[in-house]
Structures are given as C-alpha cells and as structure tokens.
Enzyme design. Structure first.
Site, PDB file in Angstrom:
ATOM      1  N   HIS A  13       0.835  -1.217   0.000  1.00  0.00           N
ATOM      2  CA  HIS A  13       0.000   0.000   0.000  1.00  0.00           C
ATOM      3  C   HIS A  13       0.866   1.262   0.000  1.00  0.00           C
ATOM      4  O   HIS A  13       1.200   1.805   1.039  1.00  0.00           O
ATOM      5  CB  HIS A  13      -0.928   0.004   1.220  1.00  0.00           C
ATOM      6  CG  HIS A  13      -2.108   0.896   1.044  1.00  0.00           C
ATOM      7  ND1 HIS A  13      -3.363   0.577   1.479  1.00  0.00           N
ATOM      8  CD2 HIS A  13      -2.243   2.116   0.459  1.00  0.00           C
ATOM      9  CE1 HIS A  13      -4.208   1.549   1.185  1.00  0.00           C
ATOM     10  NE2 HIS A  13      -3.544   2.501   0.565  1.00  0.00           N
TER      11      HIS A  13
ATOM     12  N   HIS B  27       1.474   5.124  -2.038  1.00  0.00           N
ATOM     13  CA  HIS B  27       1.029   6.141  -3.004  1.00  0.00           C
ATOM     14  C   HIS B  27       2.263   6.850  -3.542  1.00  0.00           C
ATOM     15  O   HIS B  27       2.938   7.556  -2.801  1.00  0.00           O
ATOM     16  CB  HIS B  27       0.078   7.138  -2.334  1.00  0.00           C
ATOM     17  CG  HIS B  27      -1.202   6.505  -1.864  1.00  0.00           C
ATOM     18  ND1 HIS B  27      -2.289   6.357  -2.687  1.00  0.00           N
ATOM     19  CD2 HIS B  27      -1.547   5.945  -0.669  1.00  0.00           C
ATOM     20  CE1 HIS B  27      -3.266   5.751  -2.003  1.00  0.00           C
ATOM     21  NE2 HIS B  27      -2.832   5.488  -0.787  1.00  0.00           N
ATOM     22  N   LEU B  28       2.556   6.617  -4.820  1.00  0.00           N
ATOM     23  CA  LEU B  28       3.768   7.209  -5.405  1.00  0.00           C
ATOM     24  C   LEU B  28       3.499   8.530  -6.109  1.00  0.00           C
ATOM     25  O   LEU B  28       4.417   9.235  -6.480  1.00  0.00           O
ATOM     26  CB  LEU B  28       4.424   6.220  -6.376  1.00  0.00           C
ATOM     27  CG  LEU B  28       5.090   5.008  -5.724  1.00  0.00           C
ATOM     28  CD1 LEU B  28       5.617   4.047  -6.795  1.00  0.00           C
ATOM     29  CD2 LEU B  28       6.232   5.426  -4.795  1.00  0.00           C
ATOM     30  N   ARG B  29       2.238   8.852  -6.335  1.00  0.00           N
ATOM     31  CA  ARG B  29       1.782  10.169  -6.820  1.00  0.00           C
ATOM     32  C   ARG B  29       2.105  10.478  -8.280  1.00  0.00           C
ATOM     33  O   ARG B  29       1.660  11.485  -8.793  1.00  0.00           O
ATOM     34  CB  ARG B  29       2.348  11.311  -5.954  1.00  0.00           C
ATOM     35  CG  ARG B  29       2.080  11.186  -4.468  1.00  0.00           C
ATOM     36  CD  ARG B  29       0.611  11.176  -4.155  1.00  0.00           C
ATOM     37  NE  ARG B  29       0.363  11.269  -2.708  1.00  0.00           N
ATOM     38  CZ  ARG B  29      -0.758  10.852  -2.136  1.00  0.00           C
ATOM     39  NH1 ARG B  29      -1.718  10.309  -2.864  1.00  0.00           N
ATOM     40  NH2 ARG B  29      -0.928  10.969  -0.831  1.00  0.00           N
TER      41      ARG B  29
ATOM     42  N   ASN C 121      -4.522   5.987  -7.464  1.00  0.00           N
ATOM     43  CA  ASN C 121      -5.178   7.300  -7.398  1.00  0.00           C
ATOM     44  C   ASN C 121      -4.240   8.443  -7.777  1.00  0.00           C
ATOM     45  O   ASN C 121      -4.067   9.403  -7.056  1.00  0.00           O
ATOM     46  CB  ASN C 121      -5.795   7.550  -6.021  1.00  0.00           C
ATOM     47  CG  ASN C 121      -4.762   7.596  -4.916  1.00  0.00           C
ATOM     48  OD1 ASN C 121      -3.660   7.048  -5.062  1.00  0.00           O
ATOM     49  ND2 ASN C 121      -5.078   8.243  -3.822  1.00  0.00           N
TER      50      ASN C 121
ATOM     51  N   ASN D 188      -6.265   8.595   6.927  1.00  0.00           N
ATOM     52  CA  ASN D 188      -7.549   7.992   6.612  1.00  0.00           C
ATOM     53  C   ASN D 188      -7.336   6.509   6.328  1.00  0.00           C
ATOM     54  O   ASN D 188      -6.581   6.178   5.416  1.00  0.00           O
ATOM     55  CB  ASN D 188      -8.169   8.676   5.391  1.00  0.00           C
ATOM     56  CG  ASN D 188      -9.584   8.207   5.137  1.00  0.00           C
ATOM     57  OD1 ASN D 188     -10.191   7.573   5.993  1.00  0.00           O
ATOM     58  ND2 ASN D 188     -10.104   8.509   3.966  1.00  0.00           N
TER      59      ASN D 188
ATOM     60  N   ASP E 254       0.632   2.360   3.782  1.00  0.00           N
ATOM     61  CA  ASP E 254      -0.237   3.435   3.269  1.00  0.00           C
ATOM     62  C   ASP E 254       0.565   4.752   3.208  1.00  0.00           C
ATOM     63  O   ASP E 254       0.084   5.814   3.591  1.00  0.00           O
ATOM     64  CB  ASP E 254      -1.505   3.611   4.107  1.00  0.00           C
ATOM     65  CG  ASP E 254      -2.577   4.428   3.378  1.00  0.00           C
ATOM     66  OD1 ASP E 254      -2.322   4.839   2.224  1.00  0.00           O
ATOM     67  OD2 ASP E 254      -3.649   4.648   3.958  1.00  0.00           O
TER      68      ASP E 254
ATOM     69  N   PHE F 255      -5.473  14.018   4.042  1.00  0.00           N
ATOM     70  CA  PHE F 255      -5.161  12.849   4.869  1.00  0.00           C
ATOM     71  C   PHE F 255      -3.868  12.205   4.371  1.00  0.00           C
ATOM     72  O   PHE F 255      -3.619  12.150   3.172  1.00  0.00           O
ATOM     73  CB  PHE F 255      -6.271  11.800   4.736  1.00  0.00           C
ATOM     74  CG  PHE F 255      -7.586  12.198   5.333  1.00  0.00           C
ATOM     75  CD1 PHE F 255      -7.821  12.025   6.689  1.00  0.00           C
ATOM     76  CD2 PHE F 255      -8.598  12.725   4.541  1.00  0.00           C
ATOM     77  CE1 PHE F 255      -9.047  12.369   7.254  1.00  0.00           C
ATOM     78  CE2 PHE F 255      -9.828  13.070   5.090  1.00  0.00           C
ATOM     79  CZ  PHE F 255     -10.049  12.893   6.456  1.00  0.00           C
ATOM     80  N   GLY F 256      -3.073  11.677   5.268  1.00  0.00           N
ATOM     81  CA  GLY F 256      -1.933  10.874   4.833  1.00  0.00           C
ATOM     82  C   GLY F 256      -0.685  11.072   5.657  1.00  0.00           C
ATOM     83  O   GLY F 256      -0.452  12.144   6.213  1.00  0.00           O
TER      84      GLY F 256
HETATM   85 ZN   LIG Z   1      -7.120   3.877   1.373  1.00  0.00          ZN
END
Ligand SMILES: [Zn+2]
Lengths: 312, 182, 438
Positions: free
Chosen positions: C71, C73-75, C105, C289, C316, C334-335
């Site tokens: 999980h 997020h590399l953006r 995302n 989140n 995450d 969030f993050g």
């Molecule tokens: Zn999520």
C-alpha cells in the site's frame, strides 16, 4: 497576579485563578463603558488585527469596540476584501501580519485549530474569536462575568446549557471554565445534537430539560441553526421547541430567580420564547455589554505592558 | 519592595498627621469654605490620604466632602516600558465632577507623569471648574510643567535617591523614608 | 557475487531464524547455511579468487527477505510535487522495501494498460525497488464502469483498487469481485462509507470532541468491511481489506475467515503506534484515513495480527507537500509519510517492547504479501531473486526533512530520533541502498 500567556486560544490552559483575574480586570473596564467619554489612551500606538474568516457582526463589533476604547489601532481583515478570499493560505497571511508588526491578532475561523496554527507562527499574541466547533473562549469569559455578576460566584451553582451542543464551541468553552470555577454544568439536548463523548468535560448529560430545571441557577440556550432540520438532526423545529424551547412557564420550574442567557443571535420562538428573552430574568443584553468589558480586560492584559513574564 | 538602604526618616507618624492636618486647613482656606469641593485620591496611597483629609475636614468643618478613587493605570504612558503589569483597580467617582473644585490627592510628586495621567483620567469623567493638587511629599525632578497646590513637605532629592511613603492602611508602618538606590 | 557473513537470517517462509551466511550469484540467492569457508564460497559461486566476491560482515545485524509493501502512493503521474516514482522508490529501499504496490489514485488514475505500463517503466528507469501497479477498479474512479481488468493484468497490474475512496455502490463491488475472477487478482477495498464519514477529519470520540474536530464514526469503516466480506463470500471473489483500523472490523474479519471467505487484510503500523489521543490541532501528520483510533482498537488490531486474522502490515505511505500539510487541521489532506521511518518505529515500539517478534514482522511484511499478491520474493530460499535487507538494530538516526529521500515530510517523527534501520538493501542482487555510503 501576573498575566503569563502570549495567546488566548481556549479556556483549558487557564487556571481558575487566571479566569478570576480576567473577570476582576473587567470590572473597571465595565465602569469605563458607563462613562460619557468612552475613550482611553492605554494602548495608543498598539495595533490589533481583526481577522474574521467567518462572518460575525456581533463578535467583531465587540472586539472592535473594546480595542477602540483602549485606544488601539485596528486593522480589519474581513474575508470579502482581503486576499483571504483569493486563496492566500493562512500561513502567508500570518507571515504578512508578522511583517506588519501587529501586536495582537483576533481570529475567527471555520476551521478548528486555526488560532493555534496562527499562534505557532506569530510572535504577536493571538485571541481566538471562535474556531470551528472547537472553542470560543471570550464568549465563555463574558458568560462567567455575567454569571458572577448575578449569582455572586460559581461554587455549587447549577448551570444548564441547552440545545445544539454538538456544534457548539460556546458550550464546550463554557463548560471547561465553569467546571474549574466550581459550578455544576449539565448539557441538555436531543441525542442527535449531544453525543455521549461530551462527558469527557465532566459535565452531566441529559436529554430531559424539564427534569433538570428544578434548582437551576442559570440556563443558557444555544442557537439552533435552522439547517439542522434539513440535515436530519432534528425532525422539526416544532418538536425541538416542544422539548427544549425555553419559555416563561418552563423557567418557573427552577423555583429560583434563575438567570436566562443566550450567546446570540437568538432564534426567537425556537430555542427561546420572545417574552422570556425580554423578561427581567433575561441577561442577554448585559451579556453583550459584558462582552466588551471582558474583551477590553483581555486585550489590556495581553498587550497593555508588563509582558516580561510571558511564558507561553 | 525597595532595594537599597534607608538613609533618612523624613516624617514619622506625628509628622504625617500634622502635614495632613495643615493641608486640610489650606484646602478649605483657599476655597473659602467647603462648597463645591470634592476630593479624589489617586490609587494606591493617594486614597488613604484623601480619606484622612476627608475626616479632618469633617472634624473642623462638619462637612463630609464627596470622595472618589482614581486608578490611573489605563492612562499611564509608560505601560510598555515596565516589566510588571500593574493590576487594574476600579475607578470609583460616584458623583458628578462637573463644575466642581476638585482636589486631586497623591502621596509623592516626582516627575509629574502620574499627575498628568490622573488629569487625563479626570477630564474623561467630566469638566470640573478647577483641579488642584495636594501631595504629602514633593521631591522635585519634574519632567512636565506641573506643580502642587498643597504640599506636606518639600524634600530635595538626588536622582540616586527614592522616597517611600508607608501608611497604616496599605503598609504595616506609618512613616516616610528616603532611600539610597543600589 | 555477494557473501553476507555471520548474520542473523530471519526467513519465516522456511522457518529459519539463525546466524549464518548467505551467498548471491547472478542476482539470485545461491545458498544459505551455517558459516561457510572460503573454499565453500568459491565452489558455490564458481569463482577462482575470493576478491571477486563482495563480502559483507553481518555480525550483530539481521538479514531479511526484502520487505513488500502492498500500500504505497507514489503520486506519479500528476502530483510529482508530493512524490514521484524516483523519490518514492528511493524512499522504499531506504526503508527496507524491495517491492511495493503503487496505488492507482494518481492524476489521471491508473485505469488503462498504457498507464500501468508507464508506472512500470518509470520504476525500471529509477532502478530501485520493484513496483507493481495496482489498477483502478472503476474507470476514472467514478465507481461505475469497471476497467478492462484482463488487459490491465496483462500490462502488469497485480490488484485492483479505487483506494483513496470507498466504492460506495455495493453492486459495483459485487460486479468487480465477480469480474476480477478472470484475472485471479484481489480487489483491494478501501472501506469507507461516505455518508457516515461525512466531513469528518478524525475518529469520532472523546478526542474529537475535545479538539472540536468533526468525527468519523468507527462504523464508517466497519459497515463496509462487513459488506465486502459478505459479497466476497457470496461471489467467491477475492478481496483484500486495506488499512483495517477498528476492533469491529477485526471481529468481522475473524468471523469471515472462520467461514472460509477468501479475504485478506492489512494494518498500517501508524494505527499500532498512535491513537486518536495523539492527534494535535497543529500537527496534520497525525491526520490519516482511516483516522487514528482508540486504545481498544489498537489492542484488537495487534491481537488480529498475532492470531492470523490480519495477514500483513502495509504503510499506506501517503506523501503530501509541506504547504498542503501546513494549514489548519481540517483543511489538510489525509496521509502520513511512512516508508523511511516505519520499520524503525515498528522495531522500537513493537519488537523491543515485546509486543511482536521480528519473525512475525517479516512474516507480515514480506512472506504474506508475496503469497497473497503472487509476487516473487518473501523468502531467502535458494534460487529466488536476491531481494535482501540488512538491518542494524543499533543504528540511530534523527529524522529530518533533509535526510528523507521522500519529497514529503509529513511524518510525526520529524525531528525525533529513531532506532533500528536497514543499512543495506539489495534488489535482484544489486545494491540499491547503503546507509554507510550516503
Ligand atoms: Zn485507502
């Protein structure tokens, strides 16, 4: 007693003694308000910025009056006319204020914690004029002043705070200090507007106004935003009024010369009946006057010299 | 409290009593009676002095003059320069000063700044016919063109010296001391 | 050619936790065992001289199969101011992760084969961690039409998820679980009911009441966990529940597993390290989140990990710019930035405090993720790719914005000292991080 705070962000970082000190300082300020010439040279040359990111004529006017009487210069940053509406971040606004050498900032914001945020970035003092659902310390202080004025003190006094507690920074800030001062506070409202976690404040939670009224020394009605019906939080204004609306008949159940308070602006006929709001028991107008006195006291304590001992 | 060593006792209890007595007589004499006279004491030690003057005048004139208390903190011009913020007290002048001969009473007259502040405060309360100043000690070193109308004692001092007035109502003892600053 | 000596090898896939040596040849693990002699090494690696072999002294250190984080997020593409595949994969290997699953995302979202291939190519170009794209479940994250799952899988996607938001329509979730059977890939479900979550910014409870912040009730997550495991049970689909944070979710999962439903789940270490009581109005690093939960939830999550109800840890990792996080709490995204600090935090707070042993950590963060998502790695077995982490339990570091490889600094550990860091990381036998030579 020496004032030791750079900012006033919430009631929880004040001791009972400090609260009393503010209330005492507000007494001579109220005397000034009764004079024909309401103008002091005390803060000549000091500058105060009023930053209202949420419209509130009452609170802004109260601060503005307080600052003007004390002789300070006022800069109004209202959302409509400043870069605030152009998407400038609060951080950049803070930096601008810093560069302008403002002495004190009063901020009102829809986001909880915005005053804390500003206070971290500014060497100037910050007064929270109400933030989100978080805190409204000056409203609480003016309420304490009014209660003390009428009831003589706080120890053992039974105070009911009624209505939309869930969304109310007034209820929260009030309860924090009233507990410290020794009063017994009860929050009353329908379960949808009064979540059980409010118990952390050490207050009593009740859904039944009529049961709590006997013996109450002060009752404070909170404003019910009419949108709460659309959001499904109350089925109708009619039923809300039936369960929680303050009326003359209801207030008689206290069996005492109870004072009736409201932070304003009122919804007459919703949370409070018009004739009760205008009755002798009502101290709602005094709350407004006391608001100016308390804010004068606070501004004086924060920037009226003698700040060598500020610790936070 | 005062830092340093007391050099000299300028007045003792009797001396203070005599000075107040004399000032009280002078006030009535100068105004040719007590009509239209009101007294205002400057907090802190001007207040007991004003009360004593009120008592003396009551004794020999059988008239209790109106007495007000003035807190000049909000009118000080040195607030931002002092370390310890003064505690604010109530100003209580429960009568109209309009058209009155107002006797402003304080313990020590020094630079004149306190009196200047007191005058501003009084003017915000109304428009007296006349304001006169009574002090127990005048120690000189004026920084403003202000003089006293009634003086208990003139004490020439050096700038290294300070004066402290002690009264029973506010302090334990009753005397006026001259100190050498450290 | 690599010879790591005298190191405590932890490989739960083979039940190994012992001191020994490991040899790497041609990017693969050649042999593990107790203390090799020079002759053994030369023979196994097929070389004549020992100076042709890189030797690493591992005394006092641990050697794990590379950690796998499902999980991240590399953006990239679209939000390279927060992170890009370069910086994100550098952060990954610095944190001990040799393989990561990149969430879809981005802007635009990863919902076409070209996008999946773009992510993979960028990762290959960066040459650090292995990056496995997670593709969207629905086109444009709109929660309506399904993506071309088979084509996306052929392009390299290993799972499908609209992570970042929950799939609000139960029917869409049902159809995706059905259709994904064609790929054998799990649907990763971000469980969040938007109606219940409302405008909330932290867990609803005493802490949110105290801070005057709008609360998200625990049920916003758990009702969707219940929905998704029931649908998975009914359809026979394969679901993975992302970032489980409430005790109710844990007991739903426990019941689901008892029923034999094909469900797996992850916990983010920050939910084990912090609670809602840690949330500060002026530090949005604690804004995540699902939101930080209560003490009881934390205990239930740990219990779920220990008894096998929950299968894996996952960060995450959600980088955001300093400007975005330097705002009043409610206005920040969030993050949490986690890749580079999370192993040290887990070591310090869970392993050293006796809440979880290191074997379990490797099981949860390497063996199980590889197994569930069908990835190489997760083992020190001879013949598998040499994705390795050398971990120094004594290494201490103060976390600063400058020291982070990630572009973002939204970590609650900023300015704090942590202990226990990976000091060398290899991917396919190639050294991709060496803390000594930074
Ligand atoms: Zn999520």
């Amino acid at each position: 007693m020496q004032w030791m705070h750079k900012d006033l962000l919430d009631i929880d970082n004040l001791t009972a003694q400090e609260i009393e000190h503010i209330l005492q300082t507000a007494v001579p300020m109220k005397e000034v308000l009764a004079r024909p010439i309401k103008k002091l040279p005390t803060l000549r040359g000091k500058s105060i910025a009023l930053m209202f990111y949420e419209s509130s004529t009452r609170t802004r006017t109260s601060f503005e009056t307080a600052a003007k009487i004390l002789g300070a210069d006022i800069t109004n940053f209202s959302v409509a006319q400043s870069s605030v509406s152009k998407g400038e971040s609060l951080l950049d606004t803070a930096k601008t204020l810093q560069a302008m050498n403002i002495d004190l900032v009063v901020i009102r914001h829809t986001s909880s914690g915005a005053p804390e945020f500003l206070a971290e970035w500014l060497t100037a003092g910050v007064i929270n004029g109400g933030d989100g659902q978080h805190a409204h310390p000056t409203q609480a202080l003016l309420d304490y002043f009014t209660i003390k004025d009428h009831l003589g003190g706080f120890k053992g006094k039974k105070i009911l705070i009624i209505g939309d507690v869930l969304h109310s920074r007034v209820a929260r800030s009030n309860a924090l200090g009233l507990k410290k001062l020794g009063a017994e506070v009860t929050f009353i409202g329908p379960p949808t507007l009064l979540s059980p976690e409010m118990k952390y404040l050490g207050v009593k939670i009740s859904y039944d106004l009529d049961k709590e009224l006997p013996g109450a020394d002060a009752v404070m009605a909170l404003r019910l935003q009419l949108e709460r019906q659309q959001s499904g939080l109350v089925p109708s204004i009619r039923e809300y009024n039936r369960l929680y609306g303050l009326t003359r008949e209801r207030i008689e159940k206290t069996g005492k010369p109870t004072i009736v308070m409201h932070p304003g602006p009122m919804n007459r006929g919703v949370e409070i009946a018009s004739d009760l709001a205008d009755s002798v028991q009502s101290v709602i107008e005094e709350q407004v006057t006391n608001g100016v006195a308390v804010r004068m006291a606070l501004i004086y304590l924060m920037i009226g010299g003698g700040t060598a001992n500020v610790v936070d | 409290m005062m830092e340093g060593t007391p050099k000299n006792r300028i007045m003792d209890e009797d001396g203070i009593r005599r000075a107040i007595s004399r000032i009280s007589h002078e006030i009535v004499e100068k105004s040719k009676g007590t009509e239209n006279l009101v007294l205002v004491g400057v907090r802190t030690r001007g207040v007991p002095l004003a009360e004593r003057i009120q008592e003396r005048i009551l004794e020999f004139e059988n008239v209790r003059l109106p007495l007000g208390l003035l807190d000049i903190t909000l009118y000080r011009d040195d607030l931002s320069m002092i370390d310890v913020q003064p505690v604010l007290h109530e100003t209580r002048v429960p009568f109209s000063i309009e058209g009155k001969t107002l006797i402003l009473i304080d313990d020590v007259l020094f630079t004149g700044r306190t009196v200047r502040a007191a005058l501003n405060a009084l003017i915000d309360l109304g428009r007296p016919h006349k304001i006169q100043l009574a002090v127990l000690i005048d120690r000189g070193h004026r920084e403003l063109p202000i003089r006293a109308d009634f003086v208990g004692k003139n004490v020439p001092t050096s700038s290294r010296e300070t004066i402290s007035v002690c009264l029973k109502e506010t302090d334990e003892n009753e005397e006026v001391l001259l100190w050498e600053k450290l | 050619m690599l010879w790591i000596k005298n190191v405590r090898m932890v490989d739960p896939s083979q039940g190994i936790s012992a001191i020994g040596d490991l040899l790497v040849k041609d990017g693969r693990i050649a042999k593990t065992g107790e203390r090799f002699s020079e002759e053994d090494v030369l023979a196994v690696l097929g070389v004549k001289k020992i100076n042709q072999v890189d030797q690493v002294e591992g005394q006092g250190k641990y050697l794990f199969p590379g950690l796998i984080d499902v999980h991240v997020h590399l953006r990239e593409p679209g939000q390279e101011d927060k992170e890009d595949i370069q910086s994100g994969t550098r952060a990954a290997v610095r944190g001990g992760f040799t393989s990561i699953l990149a969430m879809a995302n981005t802007k635009p979202v990863v919902d076409t084969r070209a996008m999946v291939e773009f992510v993979r190519h960028q990762a290959q170009r960066a040459g650090k961690a292995r990056v496995y794209p997670v593709a969207a479940v629905t086109k444009g994250f709109l929660g309506q039409e399904l993506v071309e799952m088979v084509d996306l899988k052929d392009g390299g996607a290993v799972a499908f998820s609209d992570d970042g938001k929950g799939i609000q329509s139960a029917e869409t979730m049902r159809l995706s679980l059905e259709y994904a059977k064609l790929t054998g890939c799990p649907i990763i479900s971000h469980c969040e009911d938007n109606n219940l979550a409302g405008q909330g910014v932290m867990r609803k409870g005493e802490a949110s009441a105290r801070l005057g912040l709008k609360g998200i009730p625990a049920s916003a997550e758990s009702v969707m966990v219940a929905r998704d495991v029931l649908i998975a049970g009914e359809t026979g689909g394969k679901v993975h529940i992302a970032h489980v944070s409430t005790k109710e979710s844990v007991w739903i999962l426990r019941a689901a597993k008892k029923l034999g439903i094909d469900v797996s789940a992850e916990v983010n270490p920050h939910h084990l390290l912090f609670t809602d009581e840690d949330v500060k109005l002026t530090n949005a690093s604690y804004k995540v989140n699902p939101p930080l939960a209560g003490r009881e939830d934390q205990e239930a999550l740990l219990e779920g990990l220990l008894d096998g109800t929950i299968d894996m840890l996952a960060t995450d990792h959600a980088p955001h710019t300093w400007e975005e996080k330097t705002r009043p709490f409610a206005e920040t995204p969030f993050g949490i930035n986690a890749l580079e600090t999370v192993l040290a935090a887990v070591w310090q707070e869970l392993v050293l405090k006796g809440k979880m042993n290191i074997e379990k950590v490797v099981q949860l963060w390497s063996v199980n993720p590889a197994c569930r998502f069908g990835l190489e790695g997760g083992t020190l077995r001879a013949g598998t790719p040499a994705d390795l982490v050398l971990f120094d339990p004594a290494w201490r570091e103060i976390i600063t914005a400058e020291s982070l490889e990630s572009k973002a600094q939204n970590t609650p550990f900023l300015g704090k000292e942590l202990q226990g860091f990976p000091i060398m990381t290899w991917v396919g036998g190639k050294i991709v991080m060496n803390r000594d030579h930074n």
